[in-house]
Design a protein around this motif. Structure first.
Motif, PDB file in Angstrom:
ATOM      1  N   VAL A  84      -7.879   3.174  -4.123  1.00  0.00           N
ATOM      2  CA  VAL A  84      -6.878   2.448  -4.917  1.00  0.00           C
ATOM      3  C   VAL A  84      -6.959   2.945  -6.354  1.00  0.00           C
TER       4      VAL A  84
ATOM      5  N   HIS B 131     -12.615  -1.074  -4.679  1.00  0.00           N
ATOM      6  CA  HIS B 131     -11.767  -1.542  -5.769  1.00  0.00           C
ATOM      7  C   HIS B 131     -11.549  -3.048  -5.651  1.00  0.00           C
TER       8      HIS B 131
ATOM      9  N   LEU C  78      -9.725  -6.378  -5.659  1.00  0.00           N
ATOM     10  CA  LEU C  78      -8.325  -6.749  -5.452  1.00  0.00           C
ATOM     11  C   LEU C  78      -8.066  -8.225  -5.740  1.00  0.00           C
TER      12      LEU C  78
ATOM     13  N   GLN D 165      -2.090   3.759  -4.256  1.00  0.00           N
ATOM     14  CA  GLN D 165      -3.265   4.123  -3.468  1.00  0.00           C
ATOM     15  C   GLN D 165      -2.912   5.141  -2.404  1.00  0.00           C
TER      16      GLN D 165
ATOM     17  N   ASP E 162       0.867  -1.179   0.000  1.00  0.00           N
ATOM     18  CA  ASP E 162       0.000   0.000   0.000  1.00  0.00           C
ATOM     19  C   ASP E 162       0.901   1.225   0.000  1.00  0.00           C
TER      20      ASP E 162
ATOM     21  N   SER F 106     -11.295  -3.738  -1.797  1.00  0.00           N
ATOM     22  CA  SER F 106     -10.827  -2.700  -0.887  1.00  0.00           C
ATOM     23  C   SER F 106     -12.013  -1.980  -0.262  1.00  0.00           C
TER      24      SER F 106
ATOM     25  N   THR G  85       0.435  -1.543  -5.328  1.00  0.00           N
ATOM     26  CA  THR G  85      -0.739  -0.708  -5.578  1.00  0.00           C
ATOM     27  C   THR G  85      -0.346   0.762  -5.567  1.00  0.00           C
TER      28      THR G  85
ATOM     29  N   VAL H 243      -3.181  -1.269  -9.722  1.00  0.00           N
ATOM     30  CA  VAL H 243      -2.596  -2.480  -9.135  1.00  0.00           C
ATOM     31  C   VAL H 243      -1.767  -3.192 -10.200  1.00  0.00           C
TER      32      VAL H 243
END
Length: 535
Positions: A49, A123, A125, A44, A13, A119, A42, A52
């Motif tokens: 986010v 988003h 993931l 973000q 992150d 997320s 990612t 990725v």
């Protein structure tokens, strides 16, 4: 012997609040040495986010092997695994080292799985085609699974919103356990439950033992705050850290839940969106402890304790004691009631300034409630004065005494020049002190024949400050004071400044009641002079 070691297999992150960054901070907070195998990168921040990119499954496996070959791992936590091939690569690598799940591999590895699929900002993931692989390949290798309610519904194929009660949580956890998971720790943060009639909400977390077919629950206050980014990662990492330290699963999840609750409560603003929790709260020397069952109002407790003898002289002052006993002179009472009316006008203005100084609508509403309580209190003073032939107009025309001017100007000066905490603290001794005095005198009922206003004309005044409405106002004021500090943590030096303000206001309260006693004394001396008696 070095510290316990914990390996996190998860994504990065860039905002630092979740993923491996959150995991490594959590491991450090539990005195563990953290290592990592990166599955994805990612882009973000606290707003969401924005992109990725995955790491190749072979490279993920290579990282795990490198760490285990040299450093080892007393526990392992998995987070975002990006895709089906990565999931298979992770499980295959762990099986080579620890054996298959059915052979006791998950117990030897102490694997904690945080089933990251989506997320907090919405988003995705984990691709949908990888979810079946997560269910059939990874879940059986999990010693502990730590889903939140939406994740749990998703993993068992229930419609979103199916879980509406603790019974639903148990049924869902049991179904997850049937997929091979040893322990399911189902978090209830997405379903705060009402408790009592005062609007209080609680969060219930549930631990399911799929071998013993037994459930245990843990209840905590619901914290309605913005800074909850990374709570899922943090909780799973805390469970893994405690398992690495030798705790049992029930012990580990209880400790982890308490850690995350305190991390949320002690968080501070980072970025413009949902900020992270405070991972290092156990390591940071706090100016004050967080509110807890032993001390629900630590800031208030500190301010009162800092006053020492002054607070005792205030709440045990002879003037309110004489009112409760019915021995105060009428002149003393009328002096007080008229001056207090003028003080309360400035007190209301000060709390209006407090409302002006915050953009938090709840804190603003709390200040407005106090102003409304002050208006109610001033009307009570008007009625008392009318009882003794003093009209509203006459009361308003009474000049402020020197003592009153000193107090009101100090309150207004601090409230106007300072920040929200200054405004809260300078007005706190009046509100809290009168509440202490009222509660004490009503409960102890001192003096002789004080059960009716016919026998003690001042007893109604005492009862007002011991009544439910005023005691409720005191509780609201203390809650506002504590919440304002929680929202804006302060340094020890700043705490000392606020304590001095509280002490000064307390001393001015003492002087205010001293002036009432002095007014009664002067009135008696004047009567004695008129009658030719020695003074």
């Amino acid at each position: 012997m070095g510290p316990p070691t914990v390996l996190t297999i998860a994504g990065s992150d860039s905002g630092g609040g979740a993923g491996i960054q959150a995991d490594l901070k959590t491991f450090a907070a539990f005195d563990c040495f953290g290592t990592s195998a990166l599955t994805a990168v990612t882009a973000q921040n606290t707003l969401g986010v924005h992109g990725v990119e995955g790491i190749s499954p072979a490279m993920v496996a290579h990282q795990i092997e490198a760490v285990l070959d040299d450093i080892g791992a007393d526990a392992i936590k998995t987070g975002m695994l990006f895709g089906e091939e990565t999931i298979r690569a992770v499980v295959h690598t762990l099986e080579k080292r620890f054996g298959k799940a059915a052979e006791g591999g998950r117990e030897r590895a102490k694997v904690v799985v945080d089933p990251v699929c989506v997320s907090t900002s919405g988003h995705s993931l984990l691709p949908l085609e990888a979810v079946d692989t997560l269910r059939t390949v990874l879940l059986p290798f999990a010693l502990v699974l730590t889903p939140n309610i939406p994740e749990a519904e998703f993993l068992v194929g229930w419609q979103k919103g199916s879980i509406k009660s603790i019974e639903d949580m148990q049924r869902c956890a049991a179904e997850l356990g049937s997929k091979g998971v040893r322990w399911v720790y189902l978090k209830g943060g997405h379903m705060p439950l009402p408790k009592g009639e005062d609007g209080t909400k609680v969060v219930v977390d549930l631990l399911w033992d799929s071998v013993e077919q037994k459930v245990t629950t843990e209840e905590r206050p619901f914290l309605d705050v913005l800074n909850t980014h990374g709570t899922g990662c943090t909780l799973a990492a805390a469970v893994a850290a405690e398992l690495a330290r030798g705790k049992t699963v029930p012990e580990a999840v209880l400790s982890a839940g308490n850690y995350v609750a305190s991390a949320i409560a002690s968080s501070y603003p980072v970025g413009r969106g949902a900020g992270p929790v405070n991972h290092f709260h156990p390591l940071t020397r706090r100016t004050l402890p967080l509110p807890n069952p032993h001390s629900p109002a630590p800031f208030t407790d500190y301010l009162i304790a800092h006053c020492g003898d002054a607070w005792t002289r205030y709440v045990q002052h002879p003037f309110p004691n004489s009112l409760a006993a019915g021995t105060a002179s009428l002149e003393s009472f009328l002096h007080f009631i008229q001056q207090d009316y003028h003080f309360l006008k400035q007190y209301g203005r000060s709390n209006s300034l407090a409302a002006y100084k915050t953009e938090d609508m709840k804190l603003m509403a709390g200040s407005i409630e106090i102003v409304n309580d002050v208006i109610k209190e001033t009307e009570m003073h008007v009625k008392y004065c009318e009882t003794y032939g003093i009209s509203r107009e006459q009361l308003q025309a009474v000049p402020e005494s020197i003592t009153n001017i000193a107090y009101t100007r100090y309150v207004l000066d601090v409230s106007s020049r300072g920040d929200l905490l200054d405004a809260r603290v300078v007005t706190a001794p009046c509100l809290i002190g009168y509440g202490h005095v009222g509660a004490r005198l009503v409960s102890s009922n001192p003096g002789v024949e004080v059960d009716s206003s016919d026998k003690n004309p001042y007893w109604g005044w005492i009862q007002e400050y011991g009544s439910d409405w005023y005691q409720g106002a005191v509780r609201k004021g203390i809650e506002l004071l504590e919440q304002t500090l929680l929202d804006s943590p302060i340094s020890p030096r700043r705490l000392e400044e606020l304590a001095k303000i509280f002490l000064k206001a307390t001393e001015l309260e003492i002087a205010f009641w001293d002036a009432a006693v002095e007014a009664g004394r002067k009135s008696r001396e004047e009567v004695m002079r008129r009658e030719g008696l020695p003074v």
